[in-house]
Design a protein around this motif. Structure first.
Motif, short mmCIF file in Angstrom:
data_model
loop_
_atom_site.label_atom_id
_atom_site.label_comp_id
_atom_site.label_asym_id
_atom_site.label_seq_id
_atom_site.Cartn_x
_atom_site.Cartn_y
_atom_site.Cartn_z
N PRO A 5 15.04 -41.31 -4.40
CA PRO A 5 15.71 -40.01 -4.18
C PRO A 5 14.74 -38.87 -4.42
O PRO A 5 13.80 -38.97 -5.22
N TRP A 6 14.97 -37.74 -3.73
CA TRP A 6 14.02 -36.63 -3.81
C TRP A 6 13.81 -36.13 -5.23
O TRP A 6 12.69 -35.78 -5.64
N TRP A 7 14.90 -36.11 -6.02
CA TRP A 7 14.78 -35.58 -7.37
C TRP A 7 13.97 -36.51 -8.27
O TRP A 7 13.31 -36.05 -9.21
N GLY A 116 13.31 -28.46 -14.50
CA GLY A 116 14.33 -27.82 -13.68
C GLY A 116 13.72 -26.85 -12.68
O GLY A 116 14.19 -26.75 -11.54
N ALA A 117 12.66 -26.16 -13.08
CA ALA A 117 12.02 -25.19 -12.19
C ALA A 117 11.42 -25.85 -10.96
O ALA A 117 11.55 -25.35 -9.84
N VAL A 118 10.75 -27.00 -11.13
CA VAL A 118 10.14 -27.66 -9.96
C VAL A 118 11.21 -28.29 -9.08
O VAL A 118 11.04 -28.36 -7.85
N LEU A 119 12.32 -28.73 -9.67
CA LEU A 119 13.42 -29.25 -8.85
C LEU A 119 14.01 -28.14 -7.98
O LEU A 119 14.29 -28.33 -6.79
N VAL A 120 14.20 -26.96 -8.58
CA VAL A 120 14.71 -25.83 -7.82
C VAL A 120 13.69 -25.38 -6.78
O VAL A 120 14.05 -25.04 -5.64
N ILE A 124 14.10 -24.88 -2.71
CA ILE A 124 13.70 -23.68 -1.99
C ILE A 124 12.76 -24.03 -0.85
O ILE A 124 12.91 -23.58 0.29
N PHE A 125 11.78 -24.86 -1.15
CA PHE A 125 10.77 -25.23 -0.14
C PHE A 125 11.40 -25.99 1.03
O PHE A 125 10.94 -25.85 2.17
N ARG A 126 12.44 -26.76 0.77
CA ARG A 126 13.09 -27.52 1.84
C ARG A 126 13.79 -26.62 2.85
O ARG A 126 14.06 -27.04 3.98
N HIS A 131 10.32 -32.58 4.11
CA HIS A 131 10.27 -33.21 2.78
C HIS A 131 8.84 -33.37 2.28
O HIS A 131 8.53 -33.01 1.14
N ARG A 132 7.96 -33.89 3.11
CA ARG A 132 6.61 -34.18 2.65
C ARG A 132 5.85 -32.91 2.29
O ARG A 132 5.18 -32.85 1.24
#
Length: 398
Positions: A5-7, A116-120, A124-126, A131-132
């Motif tokens: 999973p992405w997370w 949490g910051a990098v998950l958020v 945002i980037f998506r 994804h890559r």
């Protein structure tokens, strides 16, 4: 990892980056000499709990002074009012629940908030990339030269989490939900002014789009994606909430100490000069490059940043993220006293990590950037985090 999973992927990359930074910290600690905080060659936990971490611990344990400390000449001295309350408040809650000391609780909060910051940031980037590429943007963010600050007891990681959350909600046009996040962000670090400016300019831009679309509708054209009246009012409310949040901590300092300039006087105590917009950039330019080139240096910086904002990888970020980067950089130019801490204060420009990933899909390019960032982490930790006395006393702050 591609099937995870992405997370899980993002979390794994973040943990790996923090382990690399921890190794650099531990290696630098072996060479740490005599310093103001602890004996030479400290362990990892002592080594990361220095500099501003001690001020956050002071705010956690003793709160904020009711009377501003002053010198014999009446000049306000360094004190805890320069450090925003949300981070030490959360540390006090965690210490109360677990019975642990401030160093441990603040470090845990910083690490978790960084995750949490990098998950958020990935979310945002998506919105702007696949994804890559979004993952590579996360890698660049997690490996950034000042990213080790995400695992020390500083409020940067908490502020980055709340800032990212507010920007994500704005990109998804959930302005009402962004209001409490923005208010909390304003109590974590002094980033409320540029956020309020961003929201105000975004409101004007969306309003202009709405007026233009109405004219085109009269002519029989259809313009998709235009804000409704409710969305415009919500964005206006978010602008007002951000503006109020930006003034909240200075107002609390005023009410608590009775001095209307309590916050600004404390903030400038580290500078040794009063706050004069723009002037410190010219002073630093003259100091570094001489009386002629030094005066031109701030203009060259502004021109270079303007060209960066107009480049194709940055344009791909979209209106909201570009506006934030411009307003935040403008805020630094107006109020910041440029010094070695300036590197750390560039972290809120995290959307540019995605732009760096959009420059090229080449693995050689992306791998080279990561290696360069890790090498610069070594420079940042050894040069700025580790303490070594200067000839005139003190040391350069990280």
């Amino acid at each position: 990892m591609s099937r995870w999973p992405w997370w899980v992927q993002v979390s794994g990359l973040y943990i790996a980056a923090r382990l690399v930074s921890a190794c650099i910290f531990m290696a630098a600690a072996l060479h740490q000499g005599v310093n103001p905080w602890f004996p030479a060659k400290p362990d990892y936990w002592n080594f990361i709990n220095i500099w501003d971490a001690r001020w956050y611990a002071e705010a956690l344990q003793h709160g904020y002074p009711a009377l501003l400390p002053t010198s014999a000449e009446g000049i306000v001295q360094e004190n805890a009012w320069a450090f925003y309350p949300l981070f030490p408040m959360l540390g006090r809650v965690l210490s109360g629940l677990t019975g642990t000391g401030p160093a441990w609780s603040l470090t845990v909060i910083a690490l978790v908030a960084g995750l949490g910051a990098v998950l958020v940031a990935y979310r945002i980037f998506r919105h702007r990339a696949g994804h890559r590429t979004a993952l590579w943007g996360v890698v660049f963010l997690a490996a950034f030269p000042v990213a080790p600050v995400l695992q020390v007891p500083y409020a940067e990681s908490l502020n980055l989490l709340l800032l990212g959350g507010a920007l994500l909600l704005v990109m998804e046009r959930r302005y009402l939900w962004a209001m409490p996040v923005a208010l909390l962000m304003c109590l974590s670090r002094p980033t409320g002014v540029p956020l309020a400016a961003t929201m105000g300019l975004l409101f004007l831009y969306r309003l202009w789009q709405r007026v233009t679309a109405q004219r085109k509708t009269v002519q029989g054209e259809t313009v998709p994606g235009i804000h409704s009246n409710a969305q415009l009012w919500s964005l206006a409310g978010l602008t007002a909430a951000s503006g109020i949040g930006a003034l909240l901590w200075p107002a609390i300092a005023w009410a608590s100490t009775g001095d209307p300039g309590a916050y600004t006087k404390t903030e400038t105590a580290w500078r040794g000069d009063d706050l004069v917009p723009f002037k410190p950039w010219f002073d630093t330019g003259v100091m570094l490059f001489g009386p002629t080139l030094g005066v031109l240096a701030p203009f060259v910086l502004v021109a270079a940043f303007t060209l960066l904002m107009m480049s194709r990888p940055v344009v791909a970020l979209g209106t909201e993220l570009r506006l934030w980067c411009c307003c935040y950089m403008g805020y630094l130019l107006v109020f910041l006293h440029p010094q070695t801490s300036t590197f750390r204060m560039l972290l809120p420009l995290f959307p540019l990590a995605l732009s760096a990933a959009l420059v090229s899909r080449s693995r050689a390019y992306r791998g080279t950037v990561v290696v360069m960032f890790v090498l610069l982490q070594i420079v940042w930790i050894v040069w700025l985090w580790a303490w070594a006395p200067l000839p005139g006393g003190g040391d350069y702050p990280p």
